[in-house]
Design a protein around this motif. Structure first.
Motif, PDB file in Angstrom:
ATOM      1  N   GLU A  31       2.747   0.606   0.225  1.00 27.95           N
ATOM      2  CA  GLU A  31       2.754   1.079  -1.126  1.00 27.95           C
ATOM      3  C   GLU A  31       3.898   2.112  -1.641  1.00 27.95           C
ATOM      4  O   GLU A  31       3.680   2.822  -2.296  1.00 27.95           O
ATOM      5  CB  GLU A  31       1.562   1.177  -1.500  1.00 27.95           C
ATOM      6  N   VAL A  32       4.925   2.139  -0.639  1.00 25.67           N
ATOM      7  CA  VAL A  32       5.977   3.124  -0.952  1.00 25.67           C
ATOM      8  C   VAL A  32       6.431   3.190  -2.300  1.00 25.67           C
ATOM      9  O   VAL A  32       6.660   1.841  -2.912  1.00 25.67           O
ATOM     10  CB  VAL A  32       7.412   2.788   0.023  1.00 25.67           C
ATOM     11  N   ARG A  33       7.021   4.306  -2.818  1.00 28.54           N
ATOM     12  CA  ARG A  33       7.572   4.440  -4.323  1.00 28.54           C
ATOM     13  C   ARG A  33       9.031   4.740  -4.052  1.00 28.54           C
ATOM     14  O   ARG A  33       9.421   5.335  -3.420  1.00 28.54           O
ATOM     15  CB  ARG A  33       6.735   5.132  -5.112  1.00 28.54           C
ATOM     16  N   LEU A  34       9.591   3.845  -4.872  1.00 27.27           N
ATOM     17  CA  LEU A  34      11.142   3.965  -4.743  1.00 27.27           C
ATOM     18  C   LEU A  34      11.699   4.195  -6.279  1.00 27.27           C
ATOM     19  O   LEU A  34      11.497   3.528  -7.230  1.00 27.27           O
ATOM     20  CB  LEU A  34      11.905   2.629  -4.230  1.00 27.27           C
ATOM     21  N   LEU A  35      12.676   5.263  -6.299  1.00 27.86           N
ATOM     22  CA  LEU A  35      13.140   5.320  -7.535  1.00 27.86           C
ATOM     23  C   LEU A  35      14.695   5.404  -7.274  1.00 27.86           C
ATOM     24  O   LEU A  35      15.233   6.188  -6.376  1.00 27.86           O
ATOM     25  CB  LEU A  35      12.804   6.998  -8.014  1.00 27.86           C
ATOM     26  N   SER A  36      15.350   4.772  -8.231  1.00 25.37           N
ATOM     27  CA  SER A  36      17.162   4.620  -8.210  1.00 25.37           C
ATOM     28  C   SER A  36      17.362   4.252  -9.653  1.00 25.37           C
ATOM     29  O   SER A  36      16.690   4.257 -10.573  1.00 25.37           O
ATOM     30  CB  SER A  36      17.403   3.573  -7.200  1.00 25.37           C
ATOM     31  N   ALA A  37      18.833   4.202  -9.389  1.00 29.15           N
ATOM     32  CA  ALA A  37      19.306   3.762 -10.959  1.00 29.15           C
ATOM     33  C   ALA A  37      19.279   2.416 -11.200  1.00 29.15           C
ATOM     34  O   ALA A  37      19.186   1.884 -12.288  1.00 29.15           O
ATOM     35  CB  ALA A  37      20.874   3.913 -10.718  1.00 29.15           C
ATOM     36  N   GLU A  38      18.408   1.585 -10.129  1.00 28.65           N
ATOM     37  CA  GLU A  38      18.021   0.319 -10.635  1.00 28.65           C
ATOM     38  C   GLU A  38      16.599   0.258 -11.040  1.00 28.65           C
ATOM     39  O   GLU A  38      16.042  -0.936 -11.336  1.00 28.65           O
ATOM     40  CB  GLU A  38      18.124  -0.538  -9.117  1.00 28.65           C
ATOM     41  N   GLY A  39      16.046   1.193 -11.256  1.00 21.89           N
ATOM     42  CA  GLY A  39      14.780   1.452 -11.858  1.00 21.89           C
ATOM     43  C   GLY A  39      13.621   1.799 -10.769  1.00 21.89           C
ATOM     44  O   GLY A  39      13.842   2.446  -9.941  1.00 21.89           O
ATOM     45  N   ILE A  40      12.388   1.436 -11.180  1.00 27.34           N
ATOM     46  CA  ILE A  40      11.180   2.222 -10.213  1.00 27.34           C
ATOM     47  C   ILE A  40      10.891   0.877  -9.612  1.00 27.34           C
ATOM     48  O   ILE A  40      10.526  -0.276 -10.027  1.00 27.34           O
ATOM     49  CB  ILE A  40      10.270   2.615 -11.124  1.00 27.34           C
ATOM     50  N   HIS A  41      10.497   1.164  -8.434  1.00 27.50           N
ATOM     51  CA  HIS A  41      10.250  -0.306  -7.349  1.00 27.50           C
ATOM     52  C   HIS A  41       8.926   0.240  -6.444  1.00 27.50           C
ATOM     53  O   HIS A  41       9.060   1.340  -6.185  1.00 27.50           O
ATOM     54  CB  HIS A  41      11.366  -0.827  -6.567  1.00 27.50           C
ATOM     55  N   HIS A  42       8.196  -0.656  -6.121  1.00 25.93           N
ATOM     56  CA  HIS A  42       7.043  -0.366  -5.235  1.00 25.93           C
ATOM     57  C   HIS A  42       6.889  -1.295  -4.089  1.00 25.93           C
ATOM     58  O   HIS A  42       7.338  -2.431  -4.285  1.00 25.93           O
ATOM     59  CB  HIS A  42       5.634  -0.373  -5.952  1.00 25.93           C
ATOM     60  N   HIS A  44       6.921  -2.946  -0.116  1.00 25.96           N
ATOM     61  CA  HIS A  44       8.090  -3.490   0.673  1.00 25.96           C
ATOM     62  C   HIS A  44       8.865  -4.459  -0.056  1.00 25.96           C
ATOM     63  O   HIS A  44       9.936  -4.698   0.281  1.00 25.96           O
ATOM     64  CB  HIS A  44       7.292  -4.355   1.951  1.00 25.96           C
ATOM     65  N   ASP A  45       8.223  -5.208  -1.079  1.00 24.22           N
ATOM     66  CA  ASP A  45       9.137  -6.209  -1.864  1.00 24.22           C
ATOM     67  C   ASP A  45      10.075  -5.095  -2.642  1.00 24.22           C
ATOM     68  O   ASP A  45      11.420  -5.608  -2.859  1.00 24.22           O
ATOM     69  CB  ASP A  45       8.394  -6.700  -2.801  1.00 24.22           C
ATOM     70  N   GLY A  46       9.790  -4.113  -3.140  1.00 22.89           N
ATOM     71  CA  GLY A  46      10.809  -3.086  -3.878  1.00 22.89           C
ATOM     72  C   GLY A  46      11.784  -2.646  -2.758  1.00 22.89           C
ATOM     73  O   GLY A  46      13.092  -2.699  -3.179  1.00 22.89           O
ATOM     74  N   VAL A  47      11.476  -2.445  -1.661  1.00 31.48           N
ATOM     75  CA  VAL A  47      12.516  -2.184  -0.671  1.00 31.48           C
ATOM     76  C   VAL A  47      13.547  -3.211  -0.326  1.00 31.48           C
ATOM     77  O   VAL A  47      14.867  -3.166  -0.428  1.00 31.48           O
ATOM     78  CB  VAL A  47      11.997  -1.549   0.839  1.00 31.48           C
ATOM     79  N   ARG A  48      12.920  -4.480  -0.179  1.00 31.70           N
ATOM     80  CA  ARG A  48      13.790  -5.797   0.036  1.00 31.70           C
ATOM     81  C   ARG A  48      14.579  -5.864  -1.093  1.00 31.70           C
ATOM     82  O   ARG A  48      15.828  -6.326  -0.989  1.00 31.70           O
ATOM     83  CB  ARG A  48      12.946  -6.925   0.203  1.00 31.70           C
ATOM     84  N   LYS A  49      14.174  -5.854  -2.444  1.00 33.31           N
ATOM     85  CA  LYS A  49      15.366  -5.764  -3.631  1.00 33.31           C
ATOM     86  C   LYS A  49      16.023  -4.790  -3.619  1.00 33.31           C
ATOM     87  O   LYS A  49      17.391  -5.237  -4.103  1.00 33.31           O
ATOM     88  CB  LYS A  49      13.996  -5.775  -5.003  1.00 33.31           C
ATOM     89  N   LEU A  50      16.060  -3.754  -3.428  1.00 35.07           N
ATOM     90  CA  LEU A  50      16.996  -2.773  -3.398  1.00 35.07           C
ATOM     91  C   LEU A  50      18.033  -2.828  -2.314  1.00 35.07           C
ATOM     92  O   LEU A  50      19.282  -2.545  -2.629  1.00 35.07           O
ATOM     93  CB  LEU A  50      16.338  -1.267  -3.455  1.00 35.07           C
ATOM     94  N   ALA A  51      17.497  -3.244  -1.103  1.00 35.23           N
ATOM     95  CA  ALA A  51      18.413  -3.626   0.003  1.00 35.23           C
ATOM     96  C   ALA A  51      19.277  -4.694  -0.608  1.00 35.23           C
ATOM     97  O   ALA A  51      20.562  -4.844  -0.108  1.00 35.23           O
ATOM     98  CB  ALA A  51      17.718  -4.086   1.297  1.00 35.23           C
ATOM     99  N   GLU A  52      18.907  -5.726  -1.237  1.00 37.47           N
ATOM    100  CA  GLU A  52      19.549  -7.020  -1.610  1.00 37.47           C
ATOM    101  C   GLU A  52      20.817  -6.423  -2.506  1.00 37.47           C
ATOM    102  O   GLU A  52      21.828  -6.968  -2.624  1.00 37.47           O
ATOM    103  CB  GLU A  52      18.818  -7.962  -2.051  1.00 37.47           C
ATOM    104  N   ILE A  53      20.283  -5.526  -3.739  1.00 40.19           N
ATOM    105  CA  ILE A  53      21.104  -5.118  -4.319  1.00 40.19           C
ATOM    106  C   ILE A  53      22.316  -4.402  -3.670  1.00 40.19           C
ATOM    107  O   ILE A  53      23.486  -4.458  -4.114  1.00 40.19           O
ATOM    108  CB  ILE A  53      20.722  -4.201  -5.518  1.00 40.19           C
ATOM    109  N   LEU A  54      21.873  -3.542  -2.673  1.00 38.88           N
ATOM    110  CA  LEU A  54      23.058  -2.734  -2.014  1.00 38.88           C
ATOM    111  C   LEU A  54      23.808  -3.773  -1.353  1.00 38.88           C
ATOM    112  O   LEU A  54      25.241  -3.499  -1.090  1.00 38.88           O
ATOM    113  CB  LEU A  54      22.355  -1.679  -1.053  1.00 38.88           C
ATOM    114  N   LYS A  55      23.389  -4.671  -0.716  1.00 37.84           N
ATOM    115  CA  LYS A  55      24.208  -5.796   0.035  1.00 37.84           C
ATOM    116  C   LYS A  55      25.196  -6.328  -0.801  1.00 37.84           C
ATOM    117  O   LYS A  55      26.228  -6.854  -0.316  1.00 37.84           O
ATOM    118  CB  LYS A  55      23.090  -6.646   0.545  1.00 37.84           C
TER     119      LYS A  55
END
Length: 113
Positions: A31-42, A44-55
Motif C-alpha cells: 500500500e505504498v503511497r507515491l507523490l509526483s508531478a503525475e499525481g498521487i498513486h497508491h 504496487h499498481d501505482g509504482v508500475r504506472k509511474l515506472a511506465e511513464i518514466l520509461k
C-alpha cells in the motif's frame, strides 16, 4: 531486518537490472503511497504506472545514480538518465520513507529534456 540504506541499494540494483516485479515484492509495501508531478498513486499498481511513464521518457533505462543519502528511516536519491544524444533527465530526485524493511512512501521529481 535490513537498514534503510540496504533497502534502497537493493531497490536501485533491481531497477538497474530492469526487474520491477522483484523490486515490488522485496522493497515496496503493498500500500505504498507515491507523490509526483503525475499525481498521487497508491500500491504496487501505482509504482508500475509511474515506472511506465518514466520509461516513456527513457525507453532504454539508462540511469545514473548520483547520490544516495539516508538518515533514520528517510532516504533520498539524486539521479539522471540519458535517452539518445540530446534527451534525458538531469535533475531526478526521489525521497523515501522506509519502515519495517520496505518503502512505505516515495516522492518523485524529474524534468525531461
Amino acid at each position: 531486518m535490513r537498514t534503510p540504506e540496504q533497502v534502497l541499494k537493493d531497490h536501485l540494483r533491481r531497477r538497474q537490472d530492469g526487474d520491477l516485479e522483484s523490486d515490488l515484492r522485496h522493497n515496496y509495501h503493498p500500500e505504498v503511497r507515491l507523490l509526483s508531478a503525475e499525481g498521487i498513486h497508491h500500491g504496487h499498481d501505482g509504482v508500475r504506472k509511474l515506472a511506465e511513464i518514466l520509461k516513456s521518457y527513457l525507453p532504454a533505462g539508462e540511469y545514473r545514480y548520483d547520490q544516495v543519502l539516508t538518515d533514520g528511516n528517510i532516504g533520498m536519491l539524486t539521479w539522471s538518465g540519458r535517452c539518445g544524444e540530446d534527451g534525458g533527465i538531469h535533475d531526478g530526485v526521489d525521497s523515501y520513507v522506509i519502515e519495517d524493511d520496505v518503502i512505505v512512501a516515495q516522492t518523485i521529481h524529474y524534468s525531461s529534456q
